[in-house]
Write a protein that holds these residues in place. Structure first.
Motif, mmCIF file in Angstrom:
data_model
loop_
_atom_site.group_PDB
_atom_site.id
_atom_site.type_symbol
_atom_site.label_atom_id
_atom_site.label_comp_id
_atom_site.label_asym_id
_atom_site.label_seq_id
_atom_site.Cartn_x
_atom_site.Cartn_y
_atom_site.Cartn_z
ATOM 1 N N GLU A 23 0.841 -1.204 0.000
ATOM 2 C CA GLU A 23 0.000 0.000 0.000
ATOM 3 C C GLU A 23 0.878 1.257 0.000
ATOM 4 O O GLU A 23 0.591 2.234 -0.677
ATOM 5 N N LEU A 24 1.978 1.216 0.731
ATOM 6 C CA LEU A 24 2.810 2.414 0.883
ATOM 7 C C LEU A 24 3.800 2.586 -0.263
ATOM 8 O O LEU A 24 4.628 3.490 -0.239
ATOM 9 N N LEU A 25 3.712 1.713 -1.276
ATOM 10 C CA LEU A 25 4.597 1.841 -2.433
ATOM 11 C C LEU A 25 4.286 3.140 -3.185
ATOM 12 O O LEU A 25 5.169 3.772 -3.749
ATOM 13 N N ALA A 54 -1.851 6.923 3.159
ATOM 14 C CA ALA A 54 -1.404 7.708 2.014
ATOM 15 C C ALA A 54 -0.458 8.782 2.528
ATOM 16 O O ALA A 54 -0.455 9.082 3.719
ATOM 17 N N TYR A 55 0.370 9.330 1.617
ATOM 18 C CA TYR A 55 1.362 10.309 2.075
ATOM 19 C C TYR A 55 1.697 11.250 0.917
ATOM 20 O O TYR A 55 1.445 10.930 -0.244
ATOM 21 N N PRO A 56 2.296 12.420 1.225
ATOM 22 C CA PRO A 56 2.681 13.362 0.162
ATOM 23 C C PRO A 56 3.750 12.764 -0.757
ATOM 24 O O PRO A 56 4.547 11.922 -0.331
ATOM 25 N N ASP A 57 3.775 13.235 -2.010
ATOM 26 C CA ASP A 57 4.664 12.672 -3.027
ATOM 27 C C ASP A 57 6.131 12.671 -2.628
ATOM 28 O O ASP A 57 6.876 11.777 -3.011
ATOM 29 N N GLY A 104 -3.747 6.248 -1.733
ATOM 30 C CA GLY A 104 -4.266 5.033 -1.123
ATOM 31 C C GLY A 104 -4.970 4.197 -2.171
ATOM 32 O O GLY A 104 -6.195 4.187 -2.243
ATOM 33 N N ASP A 105 -4.211 3.492 -3.010
ATOM 34 C CA ASP A 105 -4.846 2.815 -4.139
ATOM 35 C C ASP A 105 -5.046 1.321 -3.935
ATOM 36 O O ASP A 105 -5.836 0.702 -4.622
ATOM 37 N N THR A 135 -9.494 -0.475 5.938
ATOM 38 C CA THR A 135 -8.773 -1.739 5.775
ATOM 39 C C THR A 135 -7.330 -1.582 6.223
ATOM 40 O O THR A 135 -6.762 -2.462 6.871
ATOM 41 N N TYR A 136 -6.738 -0.423 5.882
ATOM 42 C CA TYR A 136 -5.349 -0.198 6.262
ATOM 43 C C TYR A 136 -5.201 -0.213 7.784
ATOM 44 O O TYR A 136 -4.276 -0.811 8.328
ATOM 45 N N ASN A 137 -6.167 0.426 8.478
ATOM 46 C CA ASN A 137 -6.121 0.414 9.946
ATOM 47 C C ASN A 137 -6.142 -1.009 10.479
ATOM 48 O O ASN A 137 -5.443 -1.341 11.435
ATOM 49 N N LYS A 138 -6.968 -1.833 9.860
ATOM 50 C CA LYS A 138 -7.030 -3.227 10.308
ATOM 51 C C LYS A 138 -5.712 -3.944 10.005
ATOM 52 O O LYS A 138 -5.244 -4.752 10.811
ATOM 53 N N LEU A 139 -5.129 -3.625 8.844
ATOM 54 C CA LEU A 139 -3.878 -4.308 8.480
ATOM 55 C C LEU A 139 -2.789 -4.052 9.510
ATOM 56 O O LEU A 139 -2.158 -4.985 10.016
ATOM 57 N N PHE A 140 -2.556 -2.770 9.843
ATOM 58 C CA PHE A 140 -1.425 -2.541 10.760
ATOM 59 C C PHE A 140 -1.757 -3.005 12.170
ATOM 60 O O PHE A 140 -0.858 -3.405 12.919
ATOM 61 N N THR A 141 -3.049 -2.991 12.530
ATOM 62 C CA THR A 141 -3.404 -3.510 13.850
ATOM 63 C C THR A 141 -3.141 -5.003 13.945
ATOM 64 O O THR A 141 -2.495 -5.483 14.889
#
Lengths: 219, 549
Positions: free
Chosen positions: B56-58, B454-457, B62-63, B69-75
Motif C-alpha cells: 500500500e505504501l509503495l 497515504a502520504y505526500p509525493d 491510497g490505491d 482496511t489499512y487500519n485493520k492491516l497494521f493492527t
C-alpha cells in the motif's frame, strides 16, 4: 526410595523435598501474579475514588454493611478451619482433615450464598451497570462507575472463591482416600495458601467498598 | 562408520510416535517444538499483513486498500507479531527446550502446566485469527481508549480475549522457569555458574510474572466497558483514558524487555562460543539483566510524553528512560570486550550475533533520542518511532532468535543445517532489514506520520526503498524455513557438541533422550571455561562427541 514416596514423587524430581519446595515456590509466585492482577483493579479504584470521593461514598451507602460484615466473619472463620485442615494433614489425622475441609467448603459456600443475596438486592434496585442501571441524581454516571468497580472486584473475588471451593472439594475426595499424611501434604498446604490469599483480598475489599461512608461521616 | 554405531538409540523425537504422543506430551523439548511450529505460523500470518502494508505504501495514493482496511492491516500485523510471535518466540521455543538442559534437570518443574501453557497460547491465537477472519480490528495494537472501548465497531473484545488467554500462557511459562531455575539446578551449578541465557530468562520471567496480570486486567476492563457500555476509560462517561495508558504501558514497555532480554541471553552464548572466551564481566552481564528487569518497570510513561502527562512527570520519566540504557550498554560493551582478541569463527550463528549487536545498537541509540523530551515531541507518532522499535524488537529479537535456532539446531534436530545457505540467509536478512527500516528513520524525521495509508509525493522514494527492502527481507525469512526443514531429513548428523561449546546442554547426545541426561551431571567448572579442546581429549581421553556412545 521408600515405596510410599514413589506414588507421589513425579519422575523429574530427585526427592520429595525438592518437589515440595518447587510446588511451594510455584504457588507463591502464582499468588504474586494474583496480587498484580487485583493490583490493576485497586489502582483504578484509587484513581477514581480520588477524582470522585463524594460520589464513591454515596454509592457505598447502597451496600449492605451488615451482610458484608457477616461475610467478613464467615470468611475469617473459614481461614481458621482451613489452617486447622492443614494442621490435621500434617498430623496425619485423616478424620479431622476431612471434617475441617468440609467446614471450610461450607463456609465458602455460605459466603457465596450471602454474596448472591446481595447481588440480588442490587438487581432489584437497578444498581447493576449495563443491566438497566438507573440512579436518581446528577452524578448517576459516576455512581455507576463505583458499581462497575464494586461488581468487578467482588465478582472476581467470588470467582476465586468458586475456584477455591472446587479445589477443596477435590482435596476432600483425595483426603477421603487417605492420600495425605505427615509425609505428603503439599496440596493441602498450597490450597491453604490460596484460600488465605483470597480471604486477604476480601479483607481489603470490605473497607474499600463498604465502609467509605462511615469513614467520611466520621471526618 | 563410527557415527552409525552411535545413532540408532532412543531420543525425545523417536521415543514415541503419533499425533497423540505430541499433543499430550509433557516433555519440555517436544513442547518447545510445538511452540516452534506455532510461532512460525503466526510469524507468517503477521508477515502477510506486513507485505500488504508495504505494498500500500509503495505509492503516495491510497490505491490498494481503503483507510479502514489499512487500519485493520497494521493492527493485526502488530497484534500477531507482538503477542503471538515476538513475546513467546525465544522464551517459549528456545527457553522451553534449553532451560532444563542447561541446568541439568530432567524437565521443567511443572510439565503439565507447561503443556497447558501451549494450549492457552494456541486457543488465544486461534481466537485472534478468528477475529481477523470475522472482519479484523482497527484500534492499533495498543487498544487506546476511548476509541477501542466505546467507538470502534470492529472485533475488539474478541481480539482482547485472544490476547488475554495467551497472557496466561506467558505467565505459566514464566512461573515454570523461575521455579525450575531456583529449585532444579544440578549439583554444583551455583547461580554464578549459570549460563547467561538462563540469567536473562530468569529476569524475563520476573517481568512476565509481574507485568502480564496488569495488562490482562486492563484489557478485561476495556472489554467490560465495551460490552456493558459503562464509562471506565471514556471521558464522556466520567472515565479516564490516561489511566488506561498508564496501566497498559506498565506492562507493554517492560514487554519490550520480555522480547529483547532473552535475545541478549542468546547473544551472550553465541559470542562466548564463537570467540572461544569467557564473557568479559560475566557478573556484570548477569546483573545487567536483572537491572533491566527492574528499571524496565520505571519508564513506562515515556510513551505518554504527548498524552497529557504533567511537565514534571515527563521530566522524571525522561530521566529514568536514559537510565535504562545503561545496563543495555554494559552488555554491548562486554560483548565487544569479549570479542577482543578472541579466536572468532564466522559461522552462521555468529553472523546473526554480529547482526544483533549492530541493529540493537542503532535501535538503542535512537531510543535515547526518543527518551529526550524535546526530540520525542518532534518525532512522536512518526516513522522514526516505527523504525526505532523495529530495530529493537525485530532486528534484536529475530536476529537472536534465528541465531539461537541455528546454534541449537543440531541439538534440537540432531542434524546440521547447510552452512552456505545459512550464511546467505543471514546476509540477505541483514541487508533486507536495513533497507526496509533505515529509510523509515529519515521518513519519520522529515515528518511522515505513522498509521497513514497515504502520504505526500516527496516521501515516495524512501517508501519505495523501504518496500523493496521488505521484499528482500521476506525472501530472507523464507530461506531458513526451507533449508531447516530440508536439513531435518537430509542434513549431516550432528555430534553431541558440534561447536564445541561449554554448556551442560552439549554434554548429552543430539538429540537428547527424553530424560535429558543419563545421570544427573555434577558441575565443577566455571561458566564458559574454554580450555583448549585438545587438552581435554589428551588428558582424559575424553572425546566429547563420544559421550553419547
Amino acid at each position: 526410595m521408600a515405596k510410599s514416596h514413589s506414588t507421589v514423587l513425579a519422575h523429574h524430581f530427585d526427592s520429595i523435598e525438592q518437589q515440595r519446595e518447587a510446588s511451594s515456590l510455584g504457588m507463591w509466585i502464582f499468588l504474586v501474579t494474583e496480587i498484580m492482577f487485583f493490583g490493576g483493579l485497586f489502582t483504578g479504584y484509587v484513581v477514581y475514588r480520588t477524582i470522585y470521593p463524594g460520589v464513591f461514598a454515596e454509592g457505598s451507602h447502597h451496600l449492605d454493611i451488615t451482610l458484608g460484615g457477616i461475610n467478613t466473619v464467615v470468611l475469617i472463620t473459614s481461614s481458621l478451619t482451613m489452617a486447622l485442615a492443614v494442621r490435621s494433614a500434617q498430623m496425619s489425622n485423616r478424620k479431622s482433615l476431612v471434617i475441617f475441609l468440609i467446614l471450610t467448603i461450607l463456609l465458602g459456600l455460605t459466603f457465596l450464598g450471602i454474596k448472591l443475596v446481595e447481588y440480588g438486592h442490587k438487581f432489584r434496585d437497578h444498581l447493576v451497570p449495563g443491566f438497566g442501571f438507573s440512579y436518581p441524581g446528577p452524578e448517576a454516571g459516576h455512581v455507576e462507575l463505583f458499581f462497575v468497580f464494586y461488581f468487578f472486584m467482588t465478582g472476581l473475588h467470588a470467582l476465586h472463591m468458586v475456584a477455591g471451593v472446587g479445589v477443596l472439594t477435590i482435596l476432600l475426595i483425595l483426603a477421603g482416600r487417605g492420600l495425605f499424611s505427615a509425609e505428603y501434604y503439599t496440596p493441602v498446604e498450597l490450597a491453604g495458601l490460596y484460600w488465605h490469599f483470597v480471604d486477604i483480598i476480601w479483607i481489603f475489599l470490605f473497607p474499600l467498598l463498604y465502609l467509605i461512608g462511615l469513614h467520611l461521616k466520621g471526618s | 562408520m563410527i557415527v552409525d554405531r552411535v545413532e540408532p538409540r532412543e531420543n525425545y523425537l523417536n521415543a514415541d510416535y503419533g499425533i497423540k504422543s505430541w499433543l499430550l506430551t509433557t516433555d519440555h523439548k517436544r513442547i518447545a517444538l510445538l511452540y516452534l511450529v506455532s510461532v512460525t505460523l503466526f510469524f507468517f500470518v503477521g508477515g502477510v499483513f506486513a507485505v500488504l502494508i508495504r505494498l500500500e505504501l509503495l505509492t503516495p495514493q491510497g490505491d490498494l486498500v481503503q483507510a479502514e482496511t489499512y487500519n485493520k492491516l497494521f493492527t493485526m500485523h502488530g497484534v500477531t507479531m507482538i503477542f503471538f510471535f515476538l513475546i513467546p518466540a525465544i522464551p517459549a521455543v528456545l527457553g522451553n527446550f534449553l532451560v532444563p538442559l542447561m541446568i541439568g534437570a530432567r524437565d521443567l518443574a511443572f510439565p503439565r502446566l507447561n503443556l497447558a501453557s501451549w494450549y492457552f497460547f494456541i486457543l488465544g491465537g486461534l481466537i485472534a485469527i478468528w477475529a481477523i477472519l470475522a472482519g479484523g480490528v482497527d484500534t492499533g495494537w495498543t487498544f487506546y481508549t476511548p476509541y477501542s472501548s466505546s467507538y470502534s465497531t470492529t472485533y475488539v473484545a474478541v481480539t482482547i480475549l485472544g490476547i488475554f488467554l495467551s497472557g496466561f500462557s506467558s505467565i505459566f511459562t514464566g512461573l515454570n522457569f523461575i521455579v525450575t531455575i531456583h529449585r532444579m539446578r544440578a549439583p554444583g551449578l551455583t547461580w554464578f555458574r549459570l549460563p547467561l541465557f538462563i540469567w536473562s530468562l530468569y529476569a524475563t520471567s520476573v517481568i512476565i510474572v509481574l507485568g502480564t496480570p496488569v495488562v490482562a486486567i486492563t484489557l478485561l476492563l476495556v472489554a467490560v466497558e465495551r460490552i456493558l457500555r459503562v464509562g471506565i476509560f471514556d471521558p464522556a462517561l466520567g472515565g479516564d483514558p490516561l489511566l488506561f495508558q498508564h496501566l497498559f504501558w506498565f506492562y507493554s514497555h517492560p514487554a519490550v524487555y520480555i522480547m529483547v532480554l532473552p535475545a541478549m541471553g542468546v547473544i551472550s552464548e553465541l559470542v562466548a562460543t564463537f570467540s572461544r572466551k569467557n564473557i568479559f564481566g560475566y557478573r556484570f552481564v548477569a546483573f545487567a539483566s536483572v537491572a533491566i528487569a527492574v528499571l524496565g518497570f520505571l519508564v513506562w510513561a515515556h510513551h505518554m510524553f504527548v498524552a497529557g502527562l504533567s511537565v514534571y512527570g515527563a521530566m522524571i520519566f525522561s530521566f529514568l528512560s536514559y537510565f535504562v540504557a545503561v545496563p543495555s550498554a554494559i552488555k554491548v560493551f562486554n560483548w565487544t570486550a569479549t570479542l577482543y582478541k578472541g579466536s572468532i569463527s564466522y559461522q552462521t550463528p555468529m553472523l546473526y550475533a554480529f547482526g544483533f549487536i549492530g541493529l540493537f545498537t542503532i535501535g538503542g541509540v535512537t531510543g535515547l533520542f526518543l527518551a529526550s523530551l524535546g526530540i520525542d515531541v518532534h518525532v512522536t507518532d512518526t516513522y522514526f518511532v516505527v523504525a526505532h522499535f523495529h530495530y529493537i524488537m525485530v532486528g534484536g529479537t529475530i536476529m537472536a532468535y534465528l541465531g539461537g535456532l541455528h546454534y541449537w539446531w543440531p541439538k534440537i534436530s540432531g542434524r546440521m543445517y547447510p552452512e552456505g545457505w545459512a550464511k546467505l540467509g543471514a546476509l540477505v536478512i541483514f541487508i533486507g532489514f536495513n533497507l526496509t527500516f533505515f529509510p523509515q528513520f529519515v521518513l519519520g524525521y522529515l515528518g511522515m506520520p505513522r498509521r497513514y495509508y497515504a502520504y505526500p509525493d516527496e516521501f515516495q522514494v524512501l517508501n519505495v526503498m523501504s518496500s523493496a527492502g521488505a521484499s528482500i527481507l521476506g525472501v530472507g525469512y523464507l530461506l531458513p524455513m526451507i533449508y531447516l526443514i530440508w536439513s531435518m531429513r537430509y542434513g549431516p548428523r550432528a555430534s553431541s557438541n558440534p561447536w564445541p561449546a561449554t554448556g551442560l546442554e552439549w554434554r548429552t547426545p543430539s538429540p537428547p533422550p527424553t530424560e535429558n541426561f543419563k545421570e544427573t551431571p555434577v558441575v565443577t567448572w566455571e561458566p564458559y571455561e574454554f580450555r583448549p579442546r585438545e587438552e581435554m581429549e589428551v588428558i582424559g581421553k575424553l572425546n566429547i562427541n563420544d559421550e553419547s556412545g
